[in-house]
Motif scaffolding. Structure first.
Motif, PDB file in Angstrom:
ATOM      1  N   LYS A   1      22.842  59.999  44.867  1.00  0.00           N
ATOM      2  CA  LYS A   1      23.010  61.424  44.568  1.00  0.00           C
ATOM      3  C   LYS A   1      24.420  61.895  44.963  1.00  0.00           C
ATOM      4  N   SER A   2      24.868  61.463  46.134  1.00  0.00           N
ATOM      5  CA  SER A   2      26.207  61.879  46.570  1.00  0.00           C
ATOM      6  C   SER A   2      27.271  61.319  45.626  1.00  0.00           C
ATOM      7  N   SER A   3      27.023  60.121  45.085  1.00  0.00           N
ATOM      8  CA  SER A   3      27.976  59.542  44.130  1.00  0.00           C
ATOM      9  C   SER A   3      28.018  60.369  42.853  1.00  0.00           C
ATOM     10  N   LEU A   4      26.858  60.853  42.404  1.00  0.00           N
ATOM     11  CA  LEU A   4      26.841  61.671  41.186  1.00  0.00           C
ATOM     12  C   LEU A   4      27.604  62.977  41.404  1.00  0.00           C
ATOM     13  N   GLU A   5      27.499  63.528  42.611  1.00  0.00           N
ATOM     14  CA  GLU A   5      28.311  64.714  42.938  1.00  0.00           C
ATOM     15  C   GLU A   5      29.792  64.380  42.832  1.00  0.00           C
ATOM     16  N   ALA A   6      30.147  63.195  43.333  1.00  0.00           N
ATOM     17  CA  ALA A   6      31.549  62.759  43.255  1.00  0.00           C
ATOM     18  C   ALA A   6      31.970  62.562  41.801  1.00  0.00           C
ATOM     19  N   VAL A   7      31.049  62.074  40.954  1.00  0.00           N
ATOM     20  CA  VAL A   7      31.361  61.900  39.531  1.00  0.00           C
ATOM     21  C   VAL A   7      31.676  63.272  38.921  1.00  0.00           C
ATOM     22  N   TYR A   8      30.847  64.260  39.252  1.00  0.00           N
ATOM     23  CA  TYR A   8      31.092  65.600  38.707  1.00  0.00           C
ATOM     24  C   TYR A   8      32.437  66.151  39.199  1.00  0.00           C
ATOM     25  N   TYR A   9      32.694  65.965  40.497  1.00  0.00           N
ATOM     26  CA  TYR A   9      33.966  66.408  41.087  1.00  0.00           C
ATOM     27  C   TYR A   9      35.134  65.728  40.355  1.00  0.00           C
ATOM     28  N   GLY A  10      35.005  64.411  40.171  1.00  0.00           N
ATOM     29  CA  GLY A  10      36.063  63.635  39.509  1.00  0.00           C
ATOM     30  C   GLY A  10      36.268  64.077  38.066  1.00  0.00           C
ATOM     31  N   SER A  11      35.174  64.423  37.382  1.00  0.00           N
ATOM     32  CA  SER A  11      35.290  64.869  35.988  1.00  0.00           C
ATOM     33  C   SER A  11      36.011  66.212  35.915  1.00  0.00           C
ATOM     34  N   GLU A  12      35.743  67.074  36.889  1.00  0.00           N
ATOM     35  CA  GLU A  12      36.440  68.368  36.936  1.00  0.00           C
ATOM     36  C   GLU A  12      37.937  68.152  37.194  1.00  0.00           C
ATOM     37  N   VAL A  13      38.242  67.190  38.091  1.00  0.00           N
ATOM     38  CA  VAL A  13      39.649  66.871  38.357  1.00  0.00           C
ATOM     39  C   VAL A  13      40.304  66.336  37.078  1.00  0.00           C
ATOM     40  N   ALA A  14      39.573  65.476  36.368  1.00  0.00           N
ATOM     41  CA  ALA A  14      40.108  64.899  35.128  1.00  0.00           C
ATOM     42  C   ALA A  14      40.431  66.011  34.127  1.00  0.00           C
ATOM     43  N   LYS A  15      39.528  66.995  34.013  1.00  0.00           N
ATOM     44  CA  LYS A  15      39.788  68.125  33.101  1.00  0.00           C
ATOM     45  C   LYS A  15      41.067  68.843  33.498  1.00  0.00           C
ATOM     46  N   MET A  16      41.232  69.088  34.801  1.00  0.00           N
ATOM     47  CA  MET A  16      42.422  69.790  35.289  1.00  0.00           C
ATOM     48  C   MET A  16      43.683  69.011  34.953  1.00  0.00           C
ATOM     49  N   LYS A  17      43.577  67.675  34.978  1.00  0.00           N
ATOM     50  CA  LYS A  17      44.739  66.824  34.702  1.00  0.00           C
ATOM     51  C   LYS A  17      44.876  66.510  33.216  1.00  0.00           C
ATOM     52  N   GLY A  18      43.918  66.955  32.402  1.00  0.00           N
ATOM     53  CA  GLY A  18      43.964  66.689  30.974  1.00  0.00           C
ATOM     54  C   GLY A  18      43.707  65.227  30.646  1.00  0.00           C
ATOM     55  N   THR A  19      42.811  64.598  31.390  1.00  0.00           N
ATOM     56  CA  THR A  19      42.503  63.194  31.129  1.00  0.00           C
ATOM     57  C   THR A  19      40.991  62.977  31.227  1.00  0.00           C
ATOM     58  N   THR A  20      40.550  61.704  31.241  1.00  0.00           N
ATOM     59  CA  THR A  20      39.109  61.428  31.281  1.00  0.00           C
ATOM     60  C   THR A  20      38.720  60.801  32.614  1.00  0.00           C
ATOM     61  N   ALA A  21      37.411  60.820  32.873  1.00  0.00           N
ATOM     62  CA  ALA A  21      36.904  60.287  34.134  1.00  0.00           C
ATOM     63  C   ALA A  21      36.165  58.981  33.890  1.00  0.00           C
ATOM     64  N   THR A  22      36.547  57.947  34.642  1.00  0.00           N
ATOM     65  CA  THR A  22      35.888  56.636  34.565  1.00  0.00           C
ATOM     66  C   THR A  22      35.210  56.358  35.894  1.00  0.00           C
ATOM     67  N   VAL A  23      33.996  55.792  35.809  1.00  0.00           N
ATOM     68  CA  VAL A  23      33.221  55.490  37.012  1.00  0.00           C
ATOM     69  C   VAL A  23      33.250  53.988  37.257  1.00  0.00           C
ATOM     70  N   LEU A  24      33.399  53.580  38.512  1.00  0.00           N
ATOM     71  CA  LEU A  24      33.191  52.184  38.885  1.00  0.00           C
ATOM     72  C   LEU A  24      31.862  52.108  39.621  1.00  0.00           C
ATOM     73  N   ALA A  25      30.952  51.280  39.123  1.00  0.00           N
ATOM     74  CA  ALA A  25      29.652  51.095  39.781  1.00  0.00           C
ATOM     75  C   ALA A  25      29.502  49.619  40.120  1.00  0.00           C
ATOM     76  N   ILE A  26      29.219  49.325  41.386  1.00  0.00           N
ATOM     77  CA  ILE A  26      29.099  47.932  41.828  1.00  0.00           C
ATOM     78  C   ILE A  26      27.661  47.667  42.247  1.00  0.00           C
ATOM     79  N   GLY A  27      27.037  46.645  41.670  1.00  0.00           N
ATOM     80  CA  GLY A  27      25.675  46.293  42.067  1.00  0.00           C
ATOM     81  C   GLY A  27      24.739  46.281  40.881  1.00  0.00           C
ATOM     82  N   THR A  28      23.423  46.196  41.187  1.00  0.00           N
ATOM     83  CA  THR A  28      22.432  46.015  40.129  1.00  0.00           C
ATOM     84  C   THR A  28      21.870  47.340  39.635  1.00  0.00           C
ATOM     85  N   ALA A  29      22.032  47.597  38.340  1.00  0.00           N
ATOM     86  CA  ALA A  29      21.437  48.777  37.702  1.00  0.00           C
ATOM     87  C   ALA A  29      21.456  48.532  36.204  1.00  0.00           C
TER      88      ALA A  29
END
Ligand code: FAD
Lengths: 320, 244
Positions: free
Chosen positions: A16-44
């Motif tokens: 859940k905390s990672s998803l919050e960080a994803v949202y935060y990162g996406s907002e930062v990406a918008k401010m910078k005029g770029t896109t947000a990429t997630v790195l996920a390590i492990g089984t899913a």
């Protein structure tokens, strides 16, 4: 140029905390005029990871090497820095956690990046890159300019209110070549309580102190926590006395939490305890002593005996 | 074994935090400084390990001259000598560069520090130093035994702990219950006065700049609920506070 978000997987899903960080990162990406990429390590599964798109990410890099099953600090930091290079990312976002911080620190050294933890708001890009962070264990804040060409921002829980969409992210496998030396540290055993709500991740926390008199009385704390779907926590003397496991100890020298609701039962509210919980949105204090310092930091207070009040609250929650 | 313990000098846990110079500086007036509580755990364990295995124990502080009272206390508790890098540790990266620069010359087997300092709470210096030296870093470590050149450790993870083994050299961020805090005795205090304390100048520059400090908004009044109406709390949490 893109913004890269380091996430953690728990039980086949992004934390859940990672998803919050994803949202935060996406907002930062918008401010910078770029896109947000997630790195996920492990089984899913891909379907599960694609949900990062609900939180604004356009792409997920999935590293699923079996050797990465344990949260290996050295290996994870290599995977993250290789992902930064592949994506040409300038800004790296993660949620504060003992694993996340340890990994981010090594990546900062690899990339010569500015690194700031405990960030509580979106950055200000109006003149350089400035972030607001909590310091002195929540007793103050600082506005900090990040001067490195690359920046690593570790975000505190509840720093941002998340708005979900129905977008899905593209999931791509990420298979960097790892060094033998990344696996020099051997995990020989893992002891993890199962089926409980994780304390640092929890939105609701029921915490108790020495006022409970002994470990045999904790069922009234657990009953309320179970009824609410909350995590349990405790004060330092309680874990020092081995009444409760150490990973439940909150405060200045324990886990810092910032849930939506923190219920403190039979805890006096010493300054060192408050330091770890003072950024909770709503604090409820139950104490038989009307002079207990905790009431000064509380939103709701009940002067009463925990052995009477807690079971009644549990009943009231179950009746909802 | 050659051990380095990195310590911070931080405001006492009960200190009232305030700022001066238009909120650009920490107000030291009336504040007592102590060894970072987590660093104190690291130091206590290092003293025990030194007693078991022999060798040397050095403390390192990145800090200004007023942190020397904290350094002397560490010497009184059992460190053999001390190094102070003469600057204000405002940035994690910069602080780590100072530690790594000295450690690269001295080749310690074990570098211990607290999991985080209680002023900036960053919790990243151990990882930065580990990477700068090219050796593993682990945190938060709550148990540490040394067996020859192998360290056997317990690390706290969310909701539990894990057992770990790794070869020295290592950088570890420590927390309780790795050891009990130690209090210096009279003999320790006397000998600490003459133990060597080397002062060196910093290298490199800060990667961040703190522009301004702020205090949190004051908390509103607490709404008291009578014990006989305790059940009303649940209603308030749902309809008023909207957290249920
Ligand atoms: C360097 C340092 C770091 C520290 N770090 C931490 C930390 O991280 N976290 C932490 O918690 N502490 C920390 N402490 C300890 C802290 O100072 C307090 O001693 C501790 O928080 C007290 O725990 P407590 O409230 O459970 O116990 P107490 O202070 O003993 O309080 C018990 C409370 O329960 C109430 N009570 C008793 N019986 C009942 C009843 N039947 N019904 C209702 N109420 C009842 C009493 O009125 C009292 O207020 C630290 C101390 C130091 C010096």
């Amino acid at each position: 140029m893109s913004v890269l978000i380091f996430t953690e997987i728990d039980n086949g899903a992004l934390k859940k905390s990672s998803l919050e960080a994803v949202y935060y990162g996406s907002e930062v990406a918008k401010m910078k005029g770029t896109t947000a990429t997630v790195l996920a390590i492990g089984t899913a599964t891909d379907d599960e990871l694609a949900k990062a798109g609900n939180f604004g990410a356009s792409k997920v890099l999935h590293a699923n090497d079996s050797r990465l099953a344990n949260g290996n600090i050295q290996a994870y930091s290599d995977v993250l820095s290789l992902a930064v290079t592949q994506e040409g990312a300038e800004t790296i976002i993660l949620a504060m956690s003992s694993l996340g911080n340890a990994v981010a620190a090594r990546v900062a050294a690899k990339l010569k990046a500015s690194i700031v933890s405990n960030v509580t708001e979106l950055p200000d890009f109006s003149n350089g890159i400035k972030v607001t962070r909590s310091i002195y264990t929540g007793k103050a804040f600082a506005k900090v300019e990040m001067r490195g060409e690359k920046q690593i921002i570790a975000v505190k829980k509840n720093a941002i209110s998340v708005v979900e969409s129905s977008n899905l992210a593209i999931v791509e496998p990420f298979t960097p070549t790892l060094k033998e030396s990344d696996f020099a540290v051997k995990v020989t055993g893992t002891h993890k309580a199962s089926g409980i709500v994780s304390l640092p991740e929890a939105d609701l926390v029921v915490s108790a102190g020495r006022g409970l008199k002994g470990p045999e009385n904790w069922s009234i704390v657990e009953d309320l926590a179970n009824a609410l779907g909350a995590a349990t926590a405790c004060s330092k003397p309680v874990s020092d006395l081995d009444w409760r496991p150490h990973h439940e100890h909150v405060g200045q020298t324990g886990i810092k939490v910032s849930p939506n609701l923190y219920i403190a039962a039979g805890i006096s509210g010493a300054i060192q305890h408050l330091a770890g919980v003072n950024s909770s949105k709503v604090i409820v204090v139950i104490n038989k002593d009307p002079e207990a310092p905790f009431f000064k930091a509380a939103d709701y207070g009940i002067v009463g005996d925990v052995f009477d009040i807690l079971p009644r609250l549990t009943k009231a929650v179950k009746a909802l | 074994m050659k051990i380095l313990v990195c310590v911070t000098s931080v405001p006492d846990t009960t200190a009232k935090i305030s700022f001066t110079d238009g909120d650009t500086k920490f107000n030291k007036a009336g504040v007592t400084f102590i060894t970072g509580p987590y660093d104190d755990y690291a130091l206590s364990r290092a003293v025990e390990l030194k007693e078991q295995t022999g060798g040397t124990l050095t403390v390192l502080n990145v800090g200004e001259v007023d942190s020397e009272q904290v350094i002397r206390k560490c010497l009184a508790i059992g460190a053999d000598d001390a190094i102070r890098v003469n600057c204000e540790p405002k940035d994690s990266y910069f602080t780590a560069v100072q530690i790594a620069t000295i450690a690269a010359q001295e080749k310690y087997d074990l570098i211990l520090m607290g999991r985080e300092s209680i002023d900036y709470n960053s919790g990243v210096v151990h990882g930065l130093v580990g990477e700068m030296l090219g050796i593993p870093s682990l945190s938060p470590i709550m148990k540490l035994e040394i067996d020859g050149t192998t360290a056997k450790m317990t690390r706290e993870i969310e909701g539990g702990k894990e057992d770990i083994e790794a070869n020295l050299p290592l950088v570890l961020g420590c927390q309780e219950p790795i050891a009990e805090w130690k209090i210096p005795n009279m003999r320790g205090i006397m000998t600490a006065r003459t133990k060597p304390l080397r002062v060196v100048e910093p290298v490199g520059e800060d990667m961040t700049f703190t522009e301004k400090y702020m205090l949190p908004a004051p908390k509103g009044a607490c709404k008291m609920i009578l014990a006989e109406n305790a059940e009303d709390l649940i209603g308030f949490l749902r309809s008023e506070a909207k957290v249920l």
